[in-house]
Write a protein that holds these residues in place. Structure first.
Motif, PDB file in Angstrom:
ATOM      1  N   ARG A   1       1.053   6.625  -6.984  1.00 53.38           N
ATOM      2  CA  ARG A   1      -0.241   6.963  -7.572  1.00 53.38           C
ATOM      3  C   ARG A   1      -0.525   8.459  -7.482  1.00 53.38           C
TER       4      ARG A   1
ATOM      5  N   ARG B   1      -6.315  -1.919   1.790  1.00 53.03           N
ATOM      6  CA  ARG B   1      -7.228  -1.967   0.653  1.00 53.03           C
ATOM      7  C   ARG B   1      -7.891  -0.616   0.423  1.00 53.03           C
TER       8      ARG B   1
ATOM      9  N   ALA C   1       0.824  -1.205   0.000  1.00 58.17           N
ATOM     10  CA  ALA C   1       0.000   0.000   0.000  1.00 58.17           C
ATOM     11  C   ALA C   1       0.862   1.260   0.000  1.00 58.17           C
TER      12      ALA C   1
ATOM     13  N   ASN D   1      -8.280  -0.411  -7.136  1.00 56.98           N
ATOM     14  CA  ASN D   1      -7.218  -1.350  -7.507  1.00 56.98           C
ATOM     15  C   ASN D   1      -6.886  -2.319  -6.370  1.00 56.98           C
ATOM     16  N   GLY D   2      -7.403  -2.043  -5.186  1.00 61.05           N
ATOM     17  CA  GLY D   2      -7.155  -2.934  -4.060  1.00 61.05           C
ATOM     18  C   GLY D   2      -7.946  -4.220  -4.099  1.00 61.05           C
TER      19      GLY D   2
ATOM     20  N   VAL E   1      -5.586   1.897  -1.397  1.00 70.71           N
ATOM     21  CA  VAL E   1      -5.318   1.516  -2.783  1.00 70.71           C
ATOM     22  C   VAL E   1      -6.565   1.706  -3.648  1.00 70.71           C
TER      23      VAL E   1
ATOM     24  N   TYR F   1       2.225   1.913  -3.367  1.00 64.41           N
ATOM     25  CA  TYR F   1       1.171   2.371  -4.278  1.00 64.41           C
ATOM     26  C   TYR F   1       0.870   3.855  -4.076  1.00 64.41           C
ATOM     27  N   VAL F   2       0.663   4.262  -2.826  1.00 62.41           N
ATOM     28  CA  VAL F   2       0.260   5.654  -2.595  1.00 62.41           C
ATOM     29  C   VAL F   2       1.408   6.619  -2.871  1.00 62.41           C
TER      30      VAL F   2
ATOM     31  N   VAL G   1      -1.982  -6.195  -2.490  1.00 63.81           N
ATOM     32  CA  VAL G   1      -2.925  -5.886  -1.409  1.00 63.81           C
ATOM     33  C   VAL G   1      -4.126  -6.818  -1.436  1.00 63.81           C
TER      34      VAL G   1
ATOM     35  N   THR H   1      -2.101  -5.440  -7.630  1.00 61.99           N
ATOM     36  CA  THR H   1      -1.271  -5.152  -6.468  1.00 61.99           C
ATOM     37  C   THR H   1      -1.372  -6.343  -5.519  1.00 61.99           C
TER      38      THR H   1
END
Length: 407
Positions: free
Chosen positions: A290, A357, A283, A363-364, A360, A286-287, A371, A369
């Motif tokens: 993103r 989740r 996660a 997409n979670g 994300v 991702y953040v 996740v 990913t």
């Protein structure tokens, strides 16, 4: 226990620089970190590229099994520290596997945790001398077969599989009838460690049953939405004959089984902690990358609050499992200790994977990913090796001196 800096370990950076906020890794020795670094390299290079595909297919990547065995993780020859100090390494070995994938961790601990504990606790000294070396090098692969189709949380009093002794001049053999369910790894095991109730004295005994013995049949449990890579089996036993020599001679009541369970739950607590680390790291990556509204997701206050909660959960879980492992390494085993660790780390795991989740977003719920895997797999870990309710009652009994279990 001796400690080292990361530079002394020659690893270049801490293995758990993000998820291990309070640096519990500092408890590891140089040699232990090097073994874990080899494990991480294998998982990053060979395992991770396969996980999404095999999770979706509901199959275990068997090509990973032998290379994972060859890493010699159970009792590495190059570790010079023995005895109680080895416990933290054992925990981080499970943590690293679960940080990558819950099914991999469950598959490995089925042998290194459950089956090995069954032999260590349940076998006589003579049986241990014969079997334990084979357990450690995986030449004798086994699984722990306790849960039944109609009995999980009430297995202590409800265990229905029966064992009947037929005596002869050679000591006799046992005849087993019944069924087991949710037995992970059974399809590739050499033996099944089956727990059955002696019809003569109504006490629980344990037997090593050859997987291909006459009267044994296995059926894969399909349609799972959690731990999809782990192959769980429904096992039916009909008139299965087992020689007395294959009975674990130190298992003569459910109290002996309980002794195994209190040791095993620490592994599950480490798995629950590792799952949190894997979900959090995925996660966070991702953040960071993103972009939304012209800036990274990681720059938003609400996202940072969730990240802070996740790392808090992981730090609390690591503190629990490290201290529990230290106590057990020194021979302190109490039901309420392992029950508390499994209960609390599983609760925190549920919160952590849900937060992962959330950050994300849509997409979670896809396998793009990691996740999504962690989020789904956490549900199985939450329930196995004692549900939240059962572990809470064990802790509550220790606190009050009163048993609230139904009779």
């Amino acid at each position: 226990m001796s400690t080292t800096t990361t530079s002394e370990a020659g690893l270049g950076a801490r293995l758990y620089s993000v998820a291990d906020w309070y640096d519990a890794e500092a408890l590891l020795t140089t040699e232990e970190r090097q073994v874990l670094a080899r494990l991480r390299t294998f998982l990053e290079d060979q395992a991770k590229p396969l996980l999404a595909e095999y999770w979706e297919r509901g199959e275990f990547p068997e090509q990973l099994a032998q290379p994972l065995i060859d890493l010699d993780l159970m009792e590495p020859a190059d570790l010079t520290v023995h005895g109680p100090a080895r416990g933290i390494y054992h925990g981080f070995r499970v943590f690293e596997l679960a940080r990558t994938d819950a099914s991999l961790a469950t598959w490995y601990t089925a042998q290194a945790g459950l089956f090995r504990t069954a032999i260590r606790v349940g076998a006589s000294e003579e049986q241990q001398r014969e079997w334990m070396p084979q357990v450690i090098d995986f030449t004798l692969k086994g699984v722990f077969s306790l849960t039944e189709p109609e009995h999980g949380s009430d297995i202590a009093g409800g265990l229905a599989t029966t064992a009947r002794l037929e005596k002869d001049a050679d000591g006799g053999s046992w005849v087993l009838d019944g069924a087991k369910r949710w037995i992970g790894g059974a399809s590739t095991a050499d033996v099944l460690c089956v727990f059955a109730r002696d019809v003569t004295d109504s006490q629980v005994k344990a037997f090593l049953v050859e997987r291909e013995a006459e009267g044994v049949s296995l059926e894969k449990i399909s349609g799972k939405t959690s731990l999809r890579m782990m192959q769980n089996a429904h096992i039916t036993l009909k008139g299965v004959r087992v020689p007395e020599a294959m009975r674990l001679h130190n298992v003569n009541s459910f109290k002996d089984v309980a002794a195994m369970l209190r040791a095993m739950r620490s592994d599950v607590a480490w798995i629950a902690t590792g799952i949190q680390a894997g979900a959090f790291e995925a996660a966070l990556a991702y953040v960071t990358e993103r972009q939304q509204f012209g800036r990274s997701l990681g720059s938003f206050q609400l996202v940072q609050e969730k990240l802070a909660r996740m790392i808090g959960n992981i730090t609390a879980s690591l503190s629990l499992v490290v201290r529990l492992t230290e106590q057990q390494a020194w021979g302190i085993y109490r039901d309420q200790d392992s029950a508390l660790a499994k209960m609390k780390t599983s609760l925190l795991m549920r919160d952590t994977v849900a937060l992962a989740r959330e950050v994300v977003g849509g997409n979670g719920i896809t396998l793009d990913t990691a996740v999504a895997r962690f989020h789904a797999d956490a549900e199985a870990v939450y329930s196995y090796e004692g549900t939240h309710e059962i572990n809470a009652l064990i802790v509550g009994r220790a606190l009050t001196g009163e048993s609230a279990f139904t009779r």
